[in-house]
Design an enzyme around this catalytic site. Structure first.
Site, PDB file in Angstrom:
ATOM      1  CG  HIS A 223      -3.266  -3.271 -21.464  1.00  7.26           C
ATOM      2  ND1 HIS A 223      -2.274  -3.978 -20.806  1.00  7.26           N
ATOM      3  CD2 HIS A 223      -3.398  -3.871 -22.678  1.00  7.26           C
ATOM      4  CE1 HIS A 223      -1.816  -4.931 -21.578  1.00  7.26           C
ATOM      5  NE2 HIS A 223      -2.482  -4.905 -22.722  1.00  7.26           N
ATOM      6  CE  LYS A 225      -5.552  -7.554 -20.821  1.00  2.33           C
ATOM      7  NZ  LYS A 225      -4.299  -6.806 -20.956  1.00  2.33           N
ATOM      8  CG  ASP A 230     -23.214 -12.358  -7.122  1.00  6.12           C
ATOM      9  OD1 ASP A 230     -23.803 -11.556  -7.866  1.00  6.12           O
ATOM     10  OD2 ASP A 230     -23.497 -13.568  -7.068  1.00  6.12           O
ATOM     11  CG  HIS A 397      -0.393 -11.784 -23.681  1.00  9.34           C
ATOM     12  ND1 HIS A 397      -1.478 -11.510 -22.863  1.00  9.34           N
ATOM     13  CD2 HIS A 397      -0.214 -10.673 -24.427  1.00  9.34           C
ATOM     14  CE1 HIS A 397      -1.939 -10.297 -23.122  1.00  9.34           C
ATOM     15  NE2 HIS A 397      -1.191  -9.768 -24.063  1.00  9.34           N
ATOM     16  CE  LYS A 399      -0.178  -8.608 -20.164  1.00 13.89           C
ATOM     17  NZ  LYS A 399       0.638  -8.618 -21.325  1.00 13.89           N
ATOM     18  CG  ASP A 404      13.474 -11.772  -2.014  1.00 10.40           C
ATOM     19  OD1 ASP A 404      14.350 -12.021  -2.868  1.00 10.40           O
ATOM     20  OD2 ASP A 404      13.496 -10.760  -1.284  1.00 10.40           O
TER      21      ASP A 404
END
EC number: 2.7.8.-
Length: 479
Positions: A223, A225, A230, A397, A399, A404
């Site tokens: 899952h 991404k 470089d 969508h 996450k 704090d």
């Protein structure tokens, strides 16, 4: 002949229930978690007609064999790079000890397989235009190598823009490596992949094993991404390659998501995470690059790459540790809220400590069963004193975790069992007050566009809805 007459249905039902009972015993003995064991066992005993075949496909113990094979592949990969003097971060990592905020995350140095590194530069990328504008611009400037990994790649407008760009860079002599998940990208046609290969792009699908049976194994999803250009600039977050992530597909549009652009020593960690996944798919290393110099100043970052082959449940423990570390606030956004007992207990305890605990969830479902289970957990969270918000403009969508005034984490991990125990995930933990302030402003804007669930509204949920949510929660550990 009477055996094949009216009694045949009774014999079949008895056989199915017998097989279901045997499968339930097997589930109790082999499934990794108590919640999963209960979910499988009850469903196999009472409705084997619906769950026996799915259990034989999705719940079979061969998943343990995949875990062992992945661990072996990881060992081989690390042996292969041992001679590269790859870990350049020893001196930078020492600076992390000077951070009082990072010291509150006492388990993180051991929980994460990679250290917390100083002197990084981070940039918050809000929604698809900013994310893919930055990614494509950086790829256009590539001179040596580009590493690309997504759970989903679609053959649509955005996917073809990426395809065209990669073919052009490959023609310039840039080494391009593309890794996609075979389950997440199940609809990606050969006509999309082959032109990339013909142009010199290295393309692999992440899967458990080759062969037609692999299409039935859905519990070994990658899952993550990740994009690295470089060896100097990296990207990580919640976006995949598809027009829906640009907000172009109703009814979930506009799509709300977040990515991070990062440069500095932690980019080496992104490359190492990619290298593990690429080695699993190809049994060879991609190019691993290091810049000549690093910045003299910057923020603390730690990459947390988690997966089912970890010695412990890294992703779940990360959320527990982050929530326990909070003294003033912990704000979490996730498209799916199906927590395990440890995470939910940590949220309850944070409320009792007087911490400002907030959850930002979607108001529109993309998976109805998961949404129903999430709704019940959200209701229980409201009763526990957690402030729960539903984002109203479109599908949420992103996450994101904010703890704090200095700690934030952005990546691919959801608050559900699949991310906790079944998927390969990645989160970028950042310890920096200025960046946390940017994340705070972003989330405040999201809260302004969200509806807070009140105690009264929570109590008015229809009984039939409650029944549906409880049924969904029963099977939530295996969603």
């Amino acid at each position: 002949m009477e055996f094949f007459g009216p009694h045949l249905l009774g014999y079949l039902i008895a056989l199915l229930h017998s097989l279901g009972t045997l499968a339930a015993i097997h589930a109790v003995l082999t499934v990794r978690t108590a919640q999963g064991s209960i979910a499988w066992a009850l469903s196999l005993i009472f409705i084997p007609y619906l769950t026996l075949i799915p259990y034989l496909i999705f719940g079979r113990s061969t998943f343990d064999a995949y875990i062992q094979a992945r661990r072996q592949a990881n060992q081989e990969m690390h042996k292969a790079i041992a001679e590269l003097n790859w870990r350049p971060w020893v001196e930078e990592a020492l600076s992390a000890r000077n951070s009082l905020a990072y010291a509150s995350l006492r388990a993180m140095p051991k929980l994460g397989r990679m250290p917390c590194l100083a002197n990084n530069q981070v940039r918050l990328l809000i929604n698809g235009d900013a994310t893919f504008g930055a990614i494509f611009e950086t790829i256009r400037s590539a001179r040596t190598a580009v590493l690309i990994q997504f759970f989903i790649i679609h053959d649509d407008e955005l996917g073809r823009q990426l395809q065209t760009l990669l073919k052009a860079k490959a023609a310039e002599g840039v080494a391009i490596y593309v890794l996609y998940d075979r389950i997440g990208s199940h609809s990606l046609p050969h006509s999309y992949v082959q032109p990339l290969r013909d142009a010199g792009v290295q393309v692999k699908a992440f899967a458990t094993r080759s062969g037609w049976l692999n299409r039935f194994q859905v519990n070994f999803r990658n899952h993550r991404k990740i994009v690295v250009v470089d060896g100097a600039t990296g990207f990580v977050g919640g976006h995949n390659i598809g027009d829906e992530y640009m907000g172009k597909k109703p009814p979930l549009a506009p799509w709300r998501d977040t990515h991070v652009q990062v440069s500095g020593p932690v980019v080496a960690c992104l490359q190492e995470s990619f290298a593990e996944d690429w080695f699993w798919a190809a049994r060879e290393l991609p190019p691993l690059l290091l810049p000549d110099t690093y910045p003299d100043a910057g923020v603390l970052c730690q990459l947390l790459a988690s997966g089912p082959a970890d010695p412990y449940e890294t992703c779940s423990l990360f959320f527990v540790e982050a929530i326990h570390a909070a003294t003033e606030r912990v704000w979490i956004t996730s498209p799916y809220f199906v927590p395990d007992e440890a995470v939910f207990a940590a949220l309850r305890l944070a409320v009792l400590r007087g911490v400002d605990v907030r959850l930002l969830l979607p108001s529109r479902p993309d998976h109805r069963i998961v949404y129903a289970a999430s709704s019940l957990y959200a209701s229980e969270a409201v009763r526990a004193g957690v402030r729960v918000f539903r984002y109203t403009p479109g599908f949420l969508h992103q996450k994101v975790v904010l703890v704090d005034n200095e700690i934030s984490a952005i990546g691919s991990a959801n608050l559900d069992n699949r991310s906790f125990r079944l998927n390969f995930e990645v989160m970028l933990l950042t310890v920096d007050e200025a960046f946390a302030s940017e994340v705070e402003k972003m989330l405040m804007d999201d809260f302004d566009l969200a509806h807070e669930i009140s105690q009264e509204e929570n109590r008015q949920t229809h009984r039939l809805q409650q029944l549906g949510m409880r049924v969904a929660r029963l099977i939530s550990p295996i969603l």
